[in-house]
Design an enzyme around this catalytic site. Structure first.
Site, short mmCIF file in Angstrom:
data_model
loop_
_atom_site.label_atom_id
_atom_site.label_comp_id
_atom_site.label_asym_id
_atom_site.label_seq_id
_atom_site.Cartn_x
_atom_site.Cartn_y
_atom_site.Cartn_z
N ASP A 1 -67.76 32.76 -36.56
CA ASP A 1 -67.08 33.77 -35.47
C ASP A 1 -65.81 33.87 -35.98
OD1 ASP A 1 -65.70 34.63 -33.56
OD2 ASP A 1 -66.97 33.35 -32.00
N LYS B 1 -59.17 43.18 -31.79
CA LYS B 1 -57.96 41.94 -31.59
C LYS B 1 -57.51 42.12 -33.11
CE LYS B 1 -61.64 39.01 -29.43
NZ LYS B 1 -60.95 38.77 -28.11
N GLN C 1 -60.97 35.54 -33.97
CA GLN C 1 -59.65 35.06 -33.60
C GLN C 1 -59.08 34.64 -35.00
OE1 GLN C 1 -58.18 35.35 -31.01
NE2 GLN C 1 -59.64 35.45 -29.53
N CYS D 1 -64.13 32.70 -21.15
CA CYS D 1 -65.15 32.62 -21.98
C CYS D 1 -65.69 31.49 -22.61
CB CYS D 1 -65.67 34.00 -22.77
SG CYS D 1 -65.45 35.45 -21.83
N HIS E 1 -66.88 30.40 -28.22
CA HIS E 1 -66.74 31.26 -27.15
C HIS E 1 -68.17 31.60 -26.68
CE1 HIS E 1 -66.32 35.42 -25.73
NE2 HIS E 1 -65.05 35.33 -25.48
C1 LIG Z 1 -63.59 33.13 -30.59
C2 LIG Z 1 -64.29 34.66 -29.98
N1 LIG Z 1 -65.66 34.95 -30.27
C3 LIG Z 1 -65.99 35.96 -29.94
C4 LIG Z 1 -65.31 36.69 -28.95
C5 LIG Z 1 -65.95 38.04 -28.44
O1 LIG Z 1 -65.50 39.26 -29.05
P1 LIG Z 1 -65.88 40.58 -28.54
O2 LIG Z 1 -65.68 40.64 -27.12
O3 LIG Z 1 -64.81 41.67 -29.14
O4 LIG Z 1 -67.22 40.92 -28.87
C6 LIG Z 1 -64.07 36.67 -28.64
C7 LIG Z 1 -63.17 37.23 -27.69
O5 LIG Z 1 -62.49 36.83 -27.06
C8 LIG Z 1 -63.42 35.22 -29.28
O6 LIG Z 1 -62.10 34.86 -28.77
#
Ligand SMILES: Cc1ncc(COP(=O)(O)O)c(C=O)c1O
Length: 411
Positions: A198, A224, A201, A364, A121
């Site tokens: 990260d 999430k 998910q 993203c 992401h």
């Molecule tokens: C794999 C992953 N990393 C990071 C993020 C970013 O999360 P946040 O927008 O809650 O900071 C997301 C959000 O969709 C994501 O799916």
């Protein structure tokens, strides 16, 4: 797990959208919130709203106990060694940026290598691009296998003695791939590199145990995982967090302030400058309680069944391309796809007119879109409140949209 009962806990799901019962298939973007989380937020604001760590008055003490109790809950949820290793942030993005600012930019130097993958992401990609630019470190990518997984032999080759920092998503928000983090952490540590995960998910859907994974940092978001927006977590091993200098200065995080210099509080507070996200943390604790009623293993099992059903049903649609691994045990609860002759944005719009909420776009993940050789995709993502009926409605909706656009093209 009683599914009907679970849906009833989520008031938002009991509504009509565009004249149809809502089918919410966008939980990877943000999940819905159960009554208990909404009630915890209301209770905080109604009964104990007060700043934390400051006042000696009763409300201040109650708010502090609830806030620090939430930290303790997160500690147990991810099996951290101690609650000092749990830092509250705004979310995954903020947590990863904190690591990039306070660790990568401080401790990496010219020629060091930062290793990531093309399935990251943007939140787990741009901070490392910037850290590399700032320090002279080199940003490198572990090649993906054709099915969108990571081959451990290739990972092993990619991690060299120059690799000082590895940052990898636990679960891809596009491919659904579950990466073998424990093994990657082992390989990274063998070469003396730090590994950051990260878990945006994964934490909502799988049991995440930071000691078992042996990761050095791990980031996730409350929104999430049935919690409120605006709260997230950065887990870090104590020795690393101790070494790091904070980058947000001000109230709450200080110990002593002189005219020309200051000292910081101990962990975890030195990274929590300003009034913290009190209500958010309390809401996150309520979300953890809610999820643990069912258990992450049960939630994972439920999603695995949904994915199996969805893959079977969707693959019957002519002209559909489904991305990501075909092995169920390598996949989390989301399906990304494209349908011939239907742009994903058009598909999402037609589905919305039937009350079905999916996501369309690059998610993203522009570098991953490049790897897939597409500009955008559609994504349906599931959580504990989804059912096979939701998938049936999705499949019917896609067929309707396909027919509509094919008629428009060929007539
Ligand atoms: C794999 C992953 N990393 C990071 C993020 C970013 O999360 P946040 O927008 O809650 O900071 C997301 C959000 O969709 C994501 O799916």
């Amino acid at each position: 797990m009683n599914l009907n009962e679970i849906k009833d806990y989520f008031p938002i799901l009991n509504q009509h959208v565009n004249g149809h019962p809502l089918v919410y298939l966008d939980s990877s973007a943000t999940s819905q919130k159960p009554k208990s989380v909404i009630a915890a937020l209301e209770d905080y604001y109604k009964n104990i709203n007060s700043n934390v760590h400051r006042g000696v008055h009763t409300l201040g003490t109650k708010a502090t106990d609830a806030y620090e109790g939430a930290r303790e809950k997160v500690k147990t949820f991810i099996n951290a060694k101690e609650s000092a290793e749990v830092i509250f942030t705004r979310g995954t993005t903020a947590s990863l940026n904190l690591v990039a600012q306070c660790y990568a930019r401080e401790f990496l130097k010219e020629g060091d290598e930062i290793l990531i993958t093309q399935m990251e992401h943007h939140s787990n990609l741009i901070p490392w691009q910037q850290a590399a630019k700032k320090t002279g470190a080199v940003l490198r990518y572990i090649p993906l296998s054709p099915d969108g997984t990571l081959d451990l032999q290739i990972v092993e080759k990619a991690i060299t003695t120059n690799t000082k920092f590895v940052s990898i998503t636990h679960v891809s928000n596009v491919l659904g791939t579950i990466n073998p983090i424990k093994k990657i952490a082992e390989l990274a540590h063998q070469r003396g590199a730090i590994i950051c995960v990260d878990a945006a998910q994964s934490a909502p859907h799988l049991k995440v145990d930071v000691q078992d994974l042996d990761c050095d940092f791990l980031a996730f978001s409350g929104h999430k995982m049935a919690g409120p927006t605006g709260i997230g977590v950065l887990y870090g091993k104590r020795n690393l967090l101790e070494e790091m200098i904070p980058y947000e200065y001000g109230g709450e995080m200080i110990d002593f302030v002189g005219l020309y210099d200051s000292t910081w509080k101990e962990l975890p507070w030195k990274f929590e400058g300003g009034t913290p996200i009190i209500a958010g943390a309390i809401g996150l604790a309520a979300a953890i309680d809610f999820l643990e009623q069912y258990g992450l293993d049960q939630i994972r099992l439920h999603e695995e069944n949904l994915i199996k059903y969805a893959l079977d049903q969707l693959s019957n649609i002519e002209g559909i391309s489904i991305y990501g691994p075909s092995q169920l045990e390598q996949r989390s609860g989301l399906i990304t796809f494209n349908v011939d002759n239907v742009h994903p944005h058009d598909l999402a719009t037609v589905l919305d007119s039937q009350g079905i909420a999916i996501r369309a776009g690059h998610h993203c993940c522009q570098p991953l879109m490049k790897w897939l050789n597409v500009s955008a995709t559609a994504r349906a993502s599931f959580y504990l409140y989804n059912t096979e009926k939701d998938i049936d409605l999705l499949v019917d909706g896609i067929k309707t949209a396909k027919q509509y656009f094919e008629n428009a093209i060929f007539n």
